[in-house]
Enzyme design. Structure first.
Site, PDB file in Angstrom:
ATOM      1  N   ARG A  26       0.829  -1.205   0.000  1.00 14.12           N
ATOM      2  CA  ARG A  26       0.000   0.000   0.000  1.00 14.12           C
ATOM      3  C   ARG A  26       0.864   1.256   0.000  1.00 14.12           C
ATOM      4  O   ARG A  26       0.522   2.263  -0.637  1.00 14.12           O
ATOM      5  CB  ARG A  26      -0.959   0.005   1.193  1.00 14.12           C
ATOM      6  CG  ARG A  26      -1.974   1.130   1.123  1.00 14.12           C
ATOM      7  CD  ARG A  26      -3.031   1.027   2.191  1.00 14.12           C
ATOM      8  NE  ARG A  26      -2.474   1.195   3.536  1.00 14.12           N
ATOM      9  CZ  ARG A  26      -3.199   1.161   4.648  1.00 14.12           C
ATOM     10  NH1 ARG A  26      -4.499   0.942   4.591  1.00 14.12           N
ATOM     11  NH2 ARG A  26      -2.637   1.324   5.830  1.00 14.12           N
ATOM     12  N   LYS A  39      -2.437   7.294   1.330  1.00 14.20           N
ATOM     13  CA  LYS A  39      -2.060   7.507   2.731  1.00 14.20           C
ATOM     14  C   LYS A  39      -0.894   8.503   2.734  1.00 14.20           C
ATOM     15  O   LYS A  39       0.275   8.130   2.838  1.00 14.20           O
ATOM     16  CB  LYS A  39      -1.690   6.184   3.398  1.00 14.20           C
ATOM     17  CG  LYS A  39      -1.780   6.235   4.918  1.00 14.20           C
ATOM     18  CD  LYS A  39      -1.743   4.834   5.495  1.00 14.20           C
ATOM     19  CE  LYS A  39      -1.765   4.858   7.024  1.00 14.20           C
ATOM     20  NZ  LYS A  39      -3.038   5.349   7.561  1.00 14.20           N
ATOM     21  N   GLU A  59     -15.644   7.719   6.635  1.00  7.28           N
ATOM     22  CA  GLU A  59     -14.781   7.016   7.585  1.00  7.28           C
ATOM     23  C   GLU A  59     -14.528   7.904   8.794  1.00  7.28           C
ATOM     24  O   GLU A  59     -14.926   9.069   8.835  1.00  7.28           O
ATOM     25  CB  GLU A  59     -13.445   6.633   6.929  1.00  7.28           C
ATOM     26  CG  GLU A  59     -12.634   7.823   6.437  1.00  7.28           C
ATOM     27  CD  GLU A  59     -11.343   7.425   5.719  1.00  7.28           C
ATOM     28  OE1 GLU A  59     -10.969   6.246   5.754  1.00  7.28           O
ATOM     29  OE2 GLU A  59     -10.718   8.331   5.130  1.00  7.28           O
TER      30      GLU A  59
END
Length: 290
Positions: free
Chosen positions: A50, A149, A182
């Site tokens: 990721r 991220k 979220e």
């Protein structure tokens, strides 16, 4: 504590980066948070993959292979004699000038920090946490999407400030269409009539690794799991709500915007998932041994 920076280890007090690093100046970089449990680094390969996906999206070339980064992560844990802990992997654009042009940054900075982290109160898993829907909307997928991220977490920080000011544990962000996205650092799940739902990544939510583990565990236990748009109405009226994240793990939510979730206590499905998750994180098959 020793911190890895660009091939060398430094004591925590001497671990420094340039004030011209664009990770500091502009939030230009990516990171991963990873946990080690009893000598097993949970889902390390998945976290590394990721990290590289995030870097690819912002056209940041990580100056190490994936295997080299895995080995340096394990080495840093061993150097600090940690079998249980939290790993923060950071790759910044590197030092440049005061302009934002990434072409002026010739070499990315790679940082590996190993420490501990605590997201919620000690009784959070037993009693659940409180939350609120924030006025801060999640960045859309065609902007600074949280699918990446990145080091730019101002969107989450603004929502967290609002939660702090309101005296609740956590904030929940909606997307631009008003659907649940979220938490500020966690994925969110609802349970209704035995079925588990979580918002899709098209809302701007991070494709969570702990969320993925929770979905897999739930399916193995026989529950139906789906990704779907969740409205605030559905959130308030869920039988159970829980957060997932590397730092948070799995945490029940007992109240949102002063509305009790279910009977105001962690529900049976959440509790079962918490117990199963606690078991698998120490399984060498689920990670890499230090």
């Amino acid at each position: 504590m020793q911190v890895y920076i660009d091939g060398k280890y430094y004591p925590k007090s001497d671990a420094k980066v340039s004030v011209f690093d664009h990770g500091l100046l502009y939030g230009d970089g990516v990171f991963e948070g990873i946990r080690a449990y009893d000598g097993v680094v949970f889902k390390l390969k998945e976290h590394i993959n990721r990290l590289y996906s995030s870097a690819h999206m912002i056209m940041l070339s990580i100056p190490m292979t994936r295997e080299e980064l895995i080995q340096k992560t394990l080495e840093t844990l061993r150097k600090n004699k940690l079998r249980d802990g939290y790993v923060r992997l950071v790759v910044t654009r590197g030092a440049g000038d005061l302009g934002l042009n990434p072409k002026k940054c010739p070499k990315p900075t790679v940082i590996i920090i190993t420490d501990s982290i605590s997201m919620h109160k000690d009784d959070a898993k037993e009693n659940g946490v409180t939350a609120m829907i924030s006025w801060v909307k999640r960045d859309p997928v065609d902007a600074t999407s949280h699918e990446i991220k990145s080091l730019n977490y101002l969107n989450s920080i603004l929502a967290k400030i609002e939660a702090n000011n309101a005296g609740v544990d956590e904030a929940i962000c909606l997307d631009r269409n008003g659907f649940v996205c979220e938490g500020v650092a966690e994925n969110v799940f609802t349970v209704k009539n035995g079925k588990i739902h979580t918002p899709p990544s098209c809302t701007g939510a991070l494709p969570g690794i702990t969320a993925g583990s929770a979905k897999n565990l739930a399916r193995q236990l026989g529950y139906e799991v789906s990704e779907k748009n969740v409205t605030p109405y559905e959130l308030f009226n869920a039988d159970e709500v829980f957060f997932t994240g590397t730092a948070a793990e799995i945490v029940p939510v007992r109240e949102i915007n002063k509305r009790s979730i279910g009977d105001g206590r962690p529900g049976p499905i959440t509790r079962r998932l918490m117990a199963e998750f606690s078991r698998i994180v120490r399984d060498p098959k689920e990670g890499i041994t230090i």
